[in-house]
Write an enzyme that holds these catalytic residues in place. Sequence first.
Site, PDB file in Angstrom:
ATOM      1  N   ARG A 258       0.806  -1.212   0.000  1.00  0.00           N
ATOM      2  CA  ARG A 258       0.000   0.000   0.000  1.00  0.00           C
ATOM      3  C   ARG A 258       0.852   1.281   0.000  1.00  0.00           C
ATOM      4  NH1 ARG A 258      -5.102  -0.092   2.684  1.00  0.00           N
ATOM      5  NH2 ARG A 258      -4.312  -1.924   3.740  1.00  0.00           N
TER       6      ARG A 258
ATOM      7  N   TYR B 115     -14.581  -2.799   4.140  1.00  0.00           N
ATOM      8  CA  TYR B 115     -13.896  -2.474   5.401  1.00  0.00           C
ATOM      9  C   TYR B 115     -14.429  -1.187   6.037  1.00  0.00           C
ATOM     10  CZ  TYR B 115     -10.396  -5.174   2.702  1.00  0.00           C
ATOM     11  OH  TYR B 115      -9.747  -6.091   1.920  1.00  0.00           O
TER      12      TYR B 115
ATOM     13  N   CYS C 179     -27.028  -2.465  -7.076  1.00  0.00           N
ATOM     14  CA  CYS C 179     -28.264  -2.661  -6.314  1.00  0.00           C
ATOM     15  C   CYS C 179     -28.011  -3.171  -4.906  1.00  0.00           C
ATOM     16  CB  CYS C 179     -29.158  -3.634  -7.067  1.00  0.00           C
ATOM     17  SG  CYS C 179     -29.649  -2.954  -8.634  1.00  0.00           S
ATOM     18  N   GLU C 180     -27.321  -2.402  -4.121  1.00  0.00           N
ATOM     19  CA  GLU C 180     -27.106  -2.724  -2.711  1.00  0.00           C
ATOM     20  C   GLU C 180     -26.929  -1.428  -1.957  1.00  0.00           C
ATOM     21  OE1 GLU C 180     -24.278  -5.490  -1.312  1.00  0.00           O
ATOM     22  OE2 GLU C 180     -24.326  -6.700  -3.130  1.00  0.00           O
TER      23      GLU C 180
HETATM   24  N1  LLP Z   1       3.147  -9.192   2.858  1.00  0.00           N
HETATM   25  C1  LLP Z   1       2.135 -10.044   3.086  1.00  0.00           C
HETATM   26  C2  LLP Z   1       2.444 -11.432   3.427  1.00  0.00           C
HETATM   27  C3  LLP Z   1       0.815  -9.608   2.980  1.00  0.00           C
HETATM   28  O1  LLP Z   1      -0.180 -10.462   3.215  1.00  0.00           O
HETATM   29  C4  LLP Z   1       0.542  -8.251   2.636  1.00  0.00           C
HETATM   30  C5  LLP Z   1      -0.834  -7.767   2.510  1.00  0.00           C
HETATM   31  C6  LLP Z   1       1.641  -7.406   2.405  1.00  0.00           C
HETATM   32  C7  LLP Z   1       2.925  -7.892   2.532  1.00  0.00           C
HETATM   33  C8  LLP Z   1       1.467  -5.955   2.028  1.00  0.00           C
HETATM   34  O2  LLP Z   1       0.817  -5.252   3.012  1.00  0.00           O
HETATM   35  P1  LLP Z   1       0.720  -3.651   2.881  1.00  0.00           P
HETATM   36  O3  LLP Z   1       2.124  -3.102   2.920  1.00  0.00           O
HETATM   37  O4  LLP Z   1       0.066  -3.351   1.594  1.00  0.00           O
HETATM   38  O5  LLP Z   1      -0.100  -3.245   4.045  1.00  0.00           O
HETATM   39  N2  LLP Z   1      -7.286  -5.422   0.842  1.00  0.00           N
HETATM   40  C9  LLP Z   1      -6.899  -4.821   2.099  1.00  0.00           C
HETATM   41  C10 LLP Z   1      -5.451  -5.055   2.439  1.00  0.00           C
HETATM   42  C11 LLP Z   1      -5.058  -6.519   2.457  1.00  0.00           C
HETATM   43  C12 LLP Z   1      -3.615  -6.755   2.756  1.00  0.00           C
HETATM   44  C13 LLP Z   1      -3.231  -8.173   2.453  1.00  0.00           C
HETATM   45  N3  LLP Z   1      -1.859  -8.492   2.701  1.00  0.00           N
HETATM   46  C14 LLP Z   1      -7.225  -3.322   2.041  1.00  0.00           C
HETATM   47  O6  LLP Z   1      -7.789  -2.856   1.043  1.00  0.00           O
HETATM   48  O7  LLP Z   1      -6.983  -2.599   3.010  1.00  0.00           O
END
Ligand code: LLP
Length: 424
Positions: free
Chosen positions: A281, A321, A347-348
């Site tokens: 992210r 979320y 439609c939600e």
């Molecule tokens: N490494 C692993 C093993 C992970 O599972 C993840 C994210 C990352 C790194 C990267 O994490 P970040 O730096 O992006 O926080 N869809 C959700 C976020 C799911 C994260 C899944 N794993 C959202 O929209 O907030």
Amino acid sequence: MTGYNEKNNCLYVENISLEQIAKEVGTPTYVYSTENIRNQYEKLQNTMRNVLPADHQPMLCYACKANSNIAILSYLHSLGSNLEIVSKGELHRGLKAGFDPSKIVSTGVGKQKDEITELLNAGIHQFNIESLPELEQIQKVANEIDKFANVVFRLNPDISGGGHNKISTGRKCDKFGLSRNAVFKAFAMAKNMSNINATGLSIHIGSQIFEVETFKTAFKKLPALVSDLRNEGHTIECLDIGGGFPIVYDNEQLLDLKAYAQWVNDIIVPLDTKIIMEPGRYLVGNAGVLLSKVLYVKETEEKNFLVLDAAMNDLIRPTLYDAYHEIEAVQNRNASSKTYDVVGPVCETGDTFAINRDISEMSAGDLAVIKSAGAYGFCMASNYNTRPLPAEIMVNGSNYEVIRKRQTIEEILNMDIIPEWINS
Ligand code: LLP
């Protein structure tokens, strides 16, 4: 926000107006600023360079689940990034973007046999292992095809971290990682496996983590564990400390990256291993917006609804979320503000981007952006309500490119097959 600015009362990405993009490419469309991505990558890299010793610089592996467009991957590759993947599909994307397989780390609780085969054949850097049956499966596959797998074991430290229950991964009750006891068992098993080389540990406790203390608490689980494993004769030469660095969606107080790096320096560096980090992210989140058009302004006794042409199928974070995303008008930015519920056409009732949000007054046909949509935006989009996936655009200074064409309805329909017996 780096890469975004206002000219002539209109929102621009670098030197391109979002109005121009909407006119030429249509909406809804994801738009990314190259400058913002570069800025984030360099900020992370420079912080590590400034705080950690030269011989313990981390291997930065972009967690491409955040945004896996091959143009974005190619760009991060050109900046020097390595890659973290969670599926065979992401491996293929990474290879197409030019990543050296030996710089790719594979994570995930459900690696399938054919995936493991491909990952071994490609010669990836390491498998981050989440369970004992997975370890056995990798040994079996590696043995069958006469390959060798470098593996690290993911510790579940039983720590709660992250912006939302659904993205917290480090608690005992979560499906991720191995308990301390299971880690010892895994190392002992690996010692007797002909095709496994166990090299260390990994840890990833969640996403959008604001408190540096949470990372510190997780890191603090490592020194004693590493020392106990080494005393049992195991080699620990790699520590993958995961991702989870947050971005600003609203007005949150950002994690102090320098303080984070300082804890890496104080707790992880003395263990004298290779260090891997998996930012997702942080590198792409604020670089992107979802550009959308107002279809209707619906005023009821209760509410003013802005009905956009973007919906929860394009950006599911608010629905899934309850995530906050800033929403702004693209034109007439100094109009007086009005309170809206911002919704999509699906439609939600859950197809809502914002409730009671003050935004510059807008009319049908005006453009709006949903901000900070560069991470977990397009890659989580679906065809719900048979809505085509949006286009993606990458802006670089005064140029922009379509990096993913808008899907057509025909492309969606072509996936379905009507069995002959239905009409016979
Ligand atoms: N490494 C692993 C093993 C992970 O599972 C993840 C994210 C990352 C790194 C990267 O994490 P970040 O730096 O992006 O926080 N869809 C959700 C976020 C799911 C994260 C899944 N794993 C959202 O929209 O907030």
